[in-house]
Every structure is written in structure tokens, then in C-alpha cells.
Design a protein around this motif. Structure first.
Motif, PDB file in Angstrom:
ATOM      1  N   LEU A  56      -1.913  -7.001   1.432  1.00  0.00           N
ATOM      2  CA  LEU A  56      -1.535  -5.930   0.508  1.00  0.00           C
ATOM      3  C   LEU A  56      -2.656  -4.920   0.274  1.00  0.00           C
ATOM      4  O   LEU A  56      -2.396  -3.743   0.007  1.00  0.00           O
ATOM      5  CB  LEU A  56      -1.067  -6.524  -0.830  1.00  0.00           C
ATOM      6  N   ILE A  57      -3.895  -5.360   0.391  1.00  0.00           N
ATOM      7  CA  ILE A  57      -5.025  -4.455   0.142  1.00  0.00           C
ATOM      8  C   ILE A  57      -5.115  -3.360   1.222  1.00  0.00           C
ATOM      9  O   ILE A  57      -5.759  -2.330   1.029  1.00  0.00           O
ATOM     10  CB  ILE A  57      -6.362  -5.244   0.045  1.00  0.00           C
ATOM     11  N   LYS A  58      -4.411  -3.564   2.343  1.00  0.00           N
ATOM     12  CA  LYS A  58      -4.414  -2.570   3.431  1.00  0.00           C
ATOM     13  C   LYS A  58      -3.605  -1.320   3.064  1.00  0.00           C
ATOM     14  O   LYS A  58      -3.763  -0.275   3.691  1.00  0.00           O
ATOM     15  CB  LYS A  58      -3.809  -3.179   4.709  1.00  0.00           C
ATOM     16  N   ILE A  59      -2.716  -1.436   2.071  1.00  0.00           N
ATOM     17  CA  ILE A  59      -1.862  -0.297   1.699  1.00  0.00           C
ATOM     18  C   ILE A  59      -2.707   0.744   0.973  1.00  0.00           C
ATOM     19  O   ILE A  59      -3.460   0.414   0.063  1.00  0.00           O
ATOM     20  CB  ILE A  59      -0.710  -0.745   0.773  1.00  0.00           C
ATOM     21  N   LYS A  60      -2.568   1.997   1.364  1.00  0.00           N
ATOM     22  CA  LYS A  60      -3.272   3.079   0.678  1.00  0.00           C
ATOM     23  C   LYS A  60      -2.909   3.076  -0.799  1.00  0.00           C
ATOM     24  O   LYS A  60      -1.732   2.976  -1.151  1.00  0.00           O
ATOM     25  CB  LYS A  60      -2.897   4.444   1.275  1.00  0.00           C
ATOM     26  N   GLY A  61      -3.910   3.173  -1.639  1.00  0.00           N
ATOM     27  CA  GLY A  61      -3.671   3.274  -3.075  1.00  0.00           C
ATOM     28  C   GLY A  61      -3.409   1.950  -3.768  1.00  0.00           C
ATOM     29  O   GLY A  61      -3.220   1.920  -4.984  1.00  0.00           O
ATOM     30  N   VAL A  62      -3.408   0.860  -3.019  1.00  0.00           N
ATOM     31  CA  VAL A  62      -3.154  -0.451  -3.629  1.00  0.00           C
ATOM     32  C   VAL A  62      -4.474  -1.206  -3.782  1.00  0.00           C
ATOM     33  O   VAL A  62      -5.203  -1.409  -2.822  1.00  0.00           O
ATOM     34  CB  VAL A  62      -2.147  -1.269  -2.792  1.00  0.00           C
ATOM     35  N   GLY A  63      -4.750  -1.578  -5.037  1.00  0.00           N
ATOM     36  CA  GLY A  63      -5.957  -2.343  -5.345  1.00  0.00           C
ATOM     37  C   GLY A  63      -5.602  -3.663  -5.992  1.00  0.00           C
ATOM     38  O   GLY A  63      -4.443  -4.110  -5.936  1.00  0.00           O
ATOM     39  N   ASN A  64      -6.592  -4.266  -6.642  1.00  0.00           N
ATOM     40  CA  ASN A  64      -6.395  -5.598  -7.215  1.00  0.00           C
ATOM     41  C   ASN A  64      -5.279  -5.644  -8.251  1.00  0.00           C
ATOM     42  O   ASN A  64      -4.506  -6.596  -8.290  1.00  0.00           O
ATOM     43  CB  ASN A  64      -7.706  -6.103  -7.842  1.00  0.00           C
ATOM     44  N   TRP A  65      -5.204  -4.600  -9.096  1.00  0.00           N
ATOM     45  CA  TRP A  65      -4.184  -4.617 -10.161  1.00  0.00           C
ATOM     46  C   TRP A  65      -2.779  -4.710  -9.564  1.00  0.00           C
ATOM     47  O   TRP A  65      -1.978  -5.552  -9.966  1.00  0.00           O
ATOM     48  CB  TRP A  65      -4.302  -3.366 -11.035  1.00  0.00           C
ATOM     49  N   SER A  66      -2.477  -3.861  -8.600  1.00  0.00           N
ATOM     50  CA  SER A  66      -1.143  -3.848  -7.978  1.00  0.00           C
ATOM     51  C   SER A  66      -0.834  -5.178  -7.302  1.00  0.00           C
ATOM     52  O   SER A  66       0.289  -5.688  -7.394  1.00  0.00           O
ATOM     53  CB  SER A  66      -1.041  -2.713  -6.948  1.00  0.00           C
ATOM     54  N   ILE A  67      -1.828  -5.732  -6.637  1.00  0.00           N
ATOM     55  CA  ILE A  67      -1.649  -7.017  -5.947  1.00  0.00           C
ATOM     56  C   ILE A  67      -1.383  -8.125  -6.967  1.00  0.00           C
ATOM     57  O   ILE A  67      -0.483  -8.954  -6.797  1.00  0.00           O
ATOM     58  CB  ILE A  67      -2.886  -7.351  -5.086  1.00  0.00           C
ATOM     59  N   GLU A  68      -2.164  -8.122  -8.045  1.00  0.00           N
ATOM     60  CA  GLU A  68      -2.016  -9.173  -9.057  1.00  0.00           C
ATOM     61  C   GLU A  68      -0.663  -9.090  -9.761  1.00  0.00           C
ATOM     62  O   GLU A  68      -0.046 -10.116 -10.054  1.00  0.00           O
ATOM     63  CB  GLU A  68      -3.186  -9.103 -10.042  1.00  0.00           C
TER      64      GLU A  68
ATOM     65  N   VAL B  42       5.230  -1.822   6.709  1.00  0.00           N
ATOM     66  CA  VAL B  42       6.329  -2.802   6.761  1.00  0.00           C
ATOM     67  C   VAL B  42       7.108  -2.640   8.068  1.00  0.00           C
ATOM     68  O   VAL B  42       7.420  -3.635   8.744  1.00  0.00           O
ATOM     69  CB  VAL B  42       7.259  -2.649   5.537  1.00  0.00           C
ATOM     70  N   ILE B  43       7.389  -1.403   8.454  1.00  0.00           N
ATOM     71  CA  ILE B  43       8.147  -1.140   9.694  1.00  0.00           C
ATOM     72  C   ILE B  43       7.393  -1.659  10.922  1.00  0.00           C
ATOM     73  O   ILE B  43       7.994  -2.181  11.856  1.00  0.00           O
ATOM     74  CB  ILE B  43       8.442   0.375   9.827  1.00  0.00           C
ATOM     75  N   THR B  44       6.061  -1.529  10.906  1.00  0.00           N
ATOM     76  CA  THR B  44       5.253  -1.981  12.049  1.00  0.00           C
ATOM     77  C   THR B  44       4.844  -3.461  11.936  1.00  0.00           C
ATOM     78  O   THR B  44       4.055  -3.954  12.749  1.00  0.00           O
ATOM     79  CB  THR B  44       3.976  -1.125  12.174  1.00  0.00           C
ATOM     80  N   ASN B  45       5.385  -4.145  10.916  1.00  0.00           N
ATOM     81  CA  ASN B  45       5.110  -5.581  10.684  1.00  0.00           C
ATOM     82  C   ASN B  45       3.657  -5.895  10.334  1.00  0.00           C
ATOM     83  O   ASN B  45       3.228  -7.046  10.441  1.00  0.00           O
ATOM     84  CB  ASN B  45       5.541  -6.433  11.884  1.00  0.00           C
ATOM     85  N   GLU B  46       2.927  -4.869   9.921  1.00  0.00           N
ATOM     86  CA  GLU B  46       1.563  -5.124   9.452  1.00  0.00           C
ATOM     87  C   GLU B  46       1.619  -5.871   8.114  1.00  0.00           C
ATOM     88  O   GLU B  46       0.736  -6.655   7.791  1.00  0.00           O
ATOM     89  CB  GLU B  46       0.806  -3.799   9.283  1.00  0.00           C
ATOM     90  N   ILE B  47       2.689  -5.607   7.380  1.00  0.00           N
ATOM     91  CA  ILE B  47       2.964  -6.355   6.152  1.00  0.00           C
ATOM     92  C   ILE B  47       4.350  -6.960   6.288  1.00  0.00           C
ATOM     93  O   ILE B  47       5.311  -6.274   6.618  1.00  0.00           O
ATOM     94  CB  ILE B  47       2.891  -5.447   4.911  1.00  0.00           C
ATOM     95  N   ASP B  48       4.419  -8.266   6.029  1.00  0.00           N
ATOM     96  CA  ASP B  48       5.693  -8.985   6.153  1.00  0.00           C
ATOM     97  C   ASP B  48       5.953  -9.742   4.852  1.00  0.00           C
ATOM     98  O   ASP B  48       5.493 -10.867   4.665  1.00  0.00           O
ATOM     99  CB  ASP B  48       5.625  -9.940   7.344  1.00  0.00           C
ATOM    100  N   PHE B  49       6.674  -9.105   3.938  1.00  0.00           N
ATOM    101  CA  PHE B  49       6.925  -9.717   2.636  1.00  0.00           C
ATOM    102  C   PHE B  49       7.653 -11.052   2.760  1.00  0.00           C
ATOM    103  O   PHE B  49       7.413 -11.964   1.966  1.00  0.00           O
ATOM    104  CB  PHE B  49       7.742  -8.764   1.750  1.00  0.00           C
ATOM    105  N   ALA B  50       8.528 -11.164   3.748  1.00  0.00           N
ATOM    106  CA  ALA B  50       9.316 -12.400   3.918  1.00  0.00           C
ATOM    107  C   ALA B  50       8.439 -13.611   4.230  1.00  0.00           C
ATOM    108  O   ALA B  50       8.831 -14.752   3.977  1.00  0.00           O
ATOM    109  CB  ALA B  50      10.346 -12.209   5.020  1.00  0.00           C
ATOM    110  N   SER B  51       7.246 -13.358   4.750  1.00  0.00           N
ATOM    111  CA  SER B  51       6.367 -14.474   5.138  1.00  0.00           C
ATOM    112  C   SER B  51       5.451 -14.929   4.003  1.00  0.00           C
ATOM    113  O   SER B  51       4.745 -15.925   4.131  1.00  0.00           O
ATOM    114  CB  SER B  51       5.498 -14.050   6.327  1.00  0.00           C
TER     115      SER B  51
END
Length: 197
Positions: free
Chosen positions: A120-132, A98-107
Motif C-alpha cells: 500500500l505504501i507504493k500508492i502515491k499519496g498513501v502514508g502510514n495513516w491511510s494504511i492503518e 490494481v489493474i497491473t496487479n502491483e496491488i492485489d487486495f484479494a490476496s
């Protein structure tokens, strides 16, 4: 909600039975952004109550759950909030992205579901369940079925005798474009049957 209830009640007698006998599910709405994604990571593979307790401790300790606070926190500080070593890695990785703008929740409101999943899949430990769960709870996406969820899988096995993910996917196609509401209904049944709500 009314449109979804009307549609699903006609399409599926089992969902109609749940709605008539257990009432309508509560539709969760969480704020979009970093803190909610942290909460979802904490919910992975633990009870709702356990995850909520960790999240509450985190909130009490930091006042504001934001990327800077999480990144600057020591592992010991986070462990005192009940967070496992593995999930500390996941939260810090999310904070960095988030700090490096690789993920931008506001967008996310301007992006497609496919684009959001790809971020979101780029985050360590985050898979389909967390994304869904994020798509359902935070973005109110109307057509999500989290087939990685234990409660969903167990209930589909119990009520529909679905044994494989393929069978569950085929079944859930009948609920389009309201699979999110169907998912909430199934969770509602699961919790009610176990006296958890």
C-alpha cells in the motif's frame, strides 16, 4: 470486543472512565478492496462529512467504484465529484497499480501486516495513516494505533499529557494486543466531547 474491554479497563483507568461515561465505541467494518481504499484517500486531511460527500458523489456518478471507471474518468468528471487535483492523481495511481496487479487486495487475507504495508505504501499519496485505517476498518487488524491521526494525537495530549510521538508510542504499548479497540475508544471520546455523534 468483550475481551478487549475487560483487558483495557484493567490496564488503563482513563480508557475505563471513557467506556463507563461515554459508552462503547462503534467498531467500523468496511468492505475490503479498491473502493474502500479510494474512500480512505478521500478522507485524508478533511472532515469525515466532507469525505463522505465526495465518496457519495463518486458512487452516484459511476454506480460502481472500480479501477477501470476511475482510470477512464476525466479529471473534470472527478472534480465534479468534489475531488481535488492532488487526490485525482492518487486515485488514478491506485487504479493503475490494481489493474497491473502491483496491488492485489484479494490476496491481503493471506499476507502479513508487513507485506500489506509494503504494497500500500507504493500508492502515491498513501502514508502510514491511510494504511492503518485500511488495516483497522477493512481487515479488522486488532493491534493498530494510527498516531498520524489528528484526533488521536490531540486526545492523547489532552488525557495523558503526551507531547511527542515517542511518548504516545510508549503509552500505546500498554494497550497491546488491543490497540485498535483503544483507538476506537479514543475516537469515540473525541467525537462525543465535540457533539459529533
Amino acid at each position: 470486543m468483550k475481551e478487549a474491554i475487560k483487558y483495557l479497563s484493567k490496564k488503563d483507568q482513563t480508557l475505563l472512565h471513557i467506556l463507563e461515561n461515554f459508552g462503547n465505541p462503534v467498531i467500523q467494518k468496511r468492505e475490503e478492496g479498491f473502493a474502500s481504499m479510494c474512500h480512505i484517500i478521500l478522507e485524508q486531511q478533511v472532515s469525515i462529512a466532507s469525505a463522505q460527500a465526495c465518496y457519495n458523489k463518486l458512487q452516484s456518478y459511476f454506480i460502481e467504484i472500480n479501477p477501470i471507471n476511475i482510470l477512464n474518468a476525466t479529471d473534470e468528471e472527478l472534480k465534479k465529484c468534489g475531488i481535488s487535483r492532488q487526490k485525482i492523481i492518487y486515485l488514478k495511481d491506485l487504479a493503475i497499480k490494481v489493474i497491473t496487479n502491483e496491488i492485489d487486495f484479494a490476496s491481503f487475507s493471506l499476507k502479513t501486516e508487513t507485506q500489506i504495508r509494503a504494497e500500500l505504501i507504493k500508492i502515491k499519496g498513501v502514508g502510514n495513516w491511510s494504511i492503518e485505517v485500511y488495516l483497522m476498518f477493512c481487515l479488522q487488524s486488532p493491534d493498530i494505533i494510527p498516531l498520524g491521526d489528528i484526533a488521536i494525537k490531540n486526545t492523547l495530549k489532552e488525557l495523558y499529557n503526551c507531547q511527542t510521538i515517542e511518548e504516545m508510542e510508549l503509552l500505546s504499548n500498554n494497550w497491546k494486543p488491543f490497540r485498535t479497540f483503544a483507538s476506537y475508544t479514543i475516537w469515540h471520546y473525541y467525537l462525543k466531547k465535540r457533539g459529533k455523534i
